[in-house]
Scaffold this active site. Structure first.
Site, PDB file in Angstrom:
ATOM      1  N   LYS A  80       0.851  -1.199   0.000  1.00 52.09           N
ATOM      2  CA  LYS A  80       0.000   0.000   0.000  1.00 52.09           C
ATOM      3  C   LYS A  80       0.885   1.248   0.000  1.00 52.09           C
ATOM      4  CE  LYS A  80      -3.790   2.053   2.742  1.00 52.09           C
ATOM      5  NZ  LYS A  80      -4.610   1.906   3.966  1.00 52.09           N
ATOM      6  N   SER A 155      -9.664   1.999   3.212  1.00 49.17           N
ATOM      7  CA  SER A 155      -8.821   2.753   2.306  1.00 49.17           C
ATOM      8  C   SER A 155      -7.826   1.912   1.512  1.00 49.17           C
ATOM      9  CB  SER A 155      -8.046   3.798   3.111  1.00 49.17           C
ATOM     10  OG  SER A 155      -7.141   3.161   4.011  1.00 49.17           O
ATOM     11  N   SER A 179      -9.711  -0.393   7.430  1.00 50.20           N
ATOM     12  CA  SER A 179      -9.165  -0.294   6.070  1.00 50.20           C
ATOM     13  C   SER A 179      -8.497  -1.545   5.521  1.00 50.20           C
ATOM     14  CB  SER A 179      -8.167   0.852   5.991  1.00 50.20           C
ATOM     15  OG  SER A 179      -8.867   2.048   5.841  1.00 50.20           O
TER      16      SER A 179
HETATM   17  N1  GLN Z   1     -12.898   4.192   6.590  1.00 48.10           N
HETATM   18  C1  GLN Z   1     -12.293   4.663   7.801  1.00 48.10           C
HETATM   19  C2  GLN Z   1     -11.913   6.113   7.650  1.00 48.10           C
HETATM   20  O1  GLN Z   1     -12.265   6.668   6.678  1.00 48.10           O
HETATM   21  C3  GLN Z   1     -11.122   3.814   8.140  1.00 48.10           C
HETATM   22  C4  GLN Z   1      -9.910   4.151   7.394  1.00 48.10           C
HETATM   23  C5  GLN Z   1      -8.736   3.324   7.774  1.00 48.10           C
HETATM   24  O2  GLN Z   1      -8.859   2.305   8.429  1.00 48.10           O
HETATM   25  N2  GLN Z   1      -7.571   3.803   7.373  1.00 48.10           N
HETATM   26  O3  GLN Z   1     -11.301   6.699   8.481  1.00 48.10           O
END
Ligand code: GLN
Length: 489
Positions: A80, A155, A179
């Site tokens: 990532k 994400s 995420s």
């Molecule tokens: N979807 C969550 C957010 O927008 C989690 C994101 C993540 O785990 N990096 O913060």
């Protein structure tokens, strides 16, 4: 095709000299050539470098190196775009870093390399890991391999889609509020968020430092266990990493889960739960009973507050962490007449709308007069949420939930409504607030269109062995993980 196989299958073939590491990389590159134009999991990759790493692995294998000493020898792992790999671009899905090249390796990358892995490619993500659909990337959408009109989750959408589309054997992502687990669920692969402190965060660009963890995306549970054993462990460069011995996680995958207690939280039976997701959950409960697990009803009374608490704490920490992108030390600077103008022009031009929204929200909840009402209170509720889980784990070995309330939604469906987007994290967020571990595994499909449904197992702090064991027993008694997106046939 080699790119369709798992780490453990490829290891056997490499060890018996049936195949070479070069062939594995070539087969991934060919798949990327075939499908990534449609999916866009990768922001960039360096084929020559990957092949050179493969040749070095083949040489080592020919000279007698074994997978007992180097468990990932010759196996490509995608990364990532929020994890630093020396001499490779590091952009966090954002424009603000410009053409930044990382001067060093994250600890997890050092560990992968020491284990012989081929570290390969930069995978798309929501900008600074803020989002649930990968639509907040500054570099365009990643699409779900099961239906390219839909999002892969986020994400870490690129990390999930690359594994689901067989472009990579396994990948790393990061999980601050879901995420890893949410995109794994929506793309039909396995995604594991380790306990806070299990894996070093050194070299992971910080979003919310008290929540962030790095973890694996894989095609099956055994591969998640293999990768977790490699990346775990204390690191003097990350003071939050914990000096706890790293087990051989694959040794726990016996298939025998008789007598283990699995909790079902009544607070997770929410109204917005999709009918087919709910049916998959019920079927999973039956399956676990058949396998000899005992189902126990539990209560996690502060569940209702998890999303609000998360969006206070995560944004507060993000507003502080992202202050470093100021146009002075790194990033694509936009000049101004004075430093203030330089900061605001650089940050105004470099950050996307969701990141700006979070910085504003986070600055607000930390500001004088509001700190006690929001941030401090959120910290207190966070403690209650953690305590809910610790109480539950007095009675059960793990908690079973759906990973997400619905299967993958359409691209564009939630972009105008941030609250709707935030609610897709409802089942994954508490795990980070509580600092515990969680895994998402394939648990069925919706009928029409056919989209993956994910099941989540939440475990005690440092209870990775138990959730892996439970996940593996379910996986080998069901067919879901073996199915592949139609576009690949
Ligand atoms: N979807 C969550 C957010 O927008 C989690 C994101 C993540 O785990 N990096 O913060």
């Amino acid at each position: 095709m080699l790119n369709q196989l798992t780490l453990s299958q490829l290891t056997q073939k490499l060890a018996s000299s049936e195949i070479s590491a070069r062939q594995i990389v070539e087969s991934c590159l060919a798949q990327i050539g075939r499908v990534d134009g449609k999916i866009h999991a990768f922001l960039s990759y360096n084929a020559e470098d990957a092949l050179a790493q493969a040749d070095a692995a083949d040489k080592a294998l020919a000279a007698g190196a074994t997978h007992a000493e180097k468990p990932l020898l010759g196996l490509p792992i995608g990364i990532k775009d929020v994890i630093a790999v020396k001499d490779q671009p590091l952009q966090c899905g954002s424009k603000i870093l410009g053409n930044f090249i990382s001067p060093y390796n994250a600890t997890v990358i050092e560990k992968l390399k020491n284990a012989g892995a081929i570290v390969f490619g930069r995978l798309n993500m929501d900008e600074f890991a803020m989002g649930s659909s990968t639509e907040n990337s500054a570099f365009g959408l990643t699409r779900n391999p099961w239906d390219i009109t839909r999002i892969p989750g986020g994400s870490s959408g690129g990390s999930a889609a690359a594994v689901a589309a067989d472009e990579c054997i396994a990948t790393l992502g990061s999980d601050t509020g879901g995420s890893i687990r949410q995109p794994a669920a929506l793309c039909g692969c396995v995604g594991l968020k380790p306990t806070y402190g299990r894996v070093s965060r050194y070299g992971l660009v910080a979003f919310a430092s008290s929540l962030d963890q790095i973890g694996p995306f894989t095609k099956d549970v055994r591969d998640a266990a293999i990768l977790l054993s490699v990346i775990s462990g204390q690191d003097t460069a990350d003071s939050t990493s914990i000096p706890q011995a790293v087990p051989d996680y694959s040794a726990t995958l016996t298939g025998d889960i008789k007598g283990l207690k699995l909790g079902l939280a009544k607070e997770y039976m929410i109204g917005g739960l999709d009918r087919e997701v709910s049916a998959a959950m019920q079927a999973a409960v039956k399956q676990y009973e058949k396998l000899g697990a005992e189902i126990v009803e539990i209560s996690l009374p502060h569940t209702d507050y998890a999303v609000a608490t998360y969006y206070i704490i995560a944004t507060a920490e993000a507003s502080a962490n992202l202050a470093r992108f100021d146009g002075i030390r790194y990033c694509a600077r936009v000049d101004g007449a004075d430093p203030l103008e330089l900061y605001s022009k650089t940050r105004g031009a470099g950050f996307g709308p969701e990141v700006k929204r979070r910085i504003i929200l986070g600055t607000y909840v930390l500001s004088s007069g509001y700190y006690d009402a929001y941030y401090l209170r959120a910290q207190k509720v966070r403690t209650l949420i953690r305590q809910d889980f610790l109480n539950a784990f007095e009675k059960v070995d793990a908690v079973l939930t759906p990973t997400t309330p619905t299967a993958a939604f359409k691209a564009g469906e939630k972009t105008d409504d941030p609250l709707q987007m935030y609610l897709s994290d409802i089942f994954t967020i508490s795990c980070n607030l509580a600092g515990i571990c969680g895994i998402s595994i394939p648990g069925g499909f919706t009928q029409s269109p056919k989209l993956p449904i994910g099941l989540q197992l939440l475990g005690k702090p440092f209870g990775e062995e138990t959730i892996l064991k439970l996940a593996h027993a379910y996986e080998r008694s069901t067919v879901w993980h073996g199915e592949r997106p139609g576009m690949l046939n």
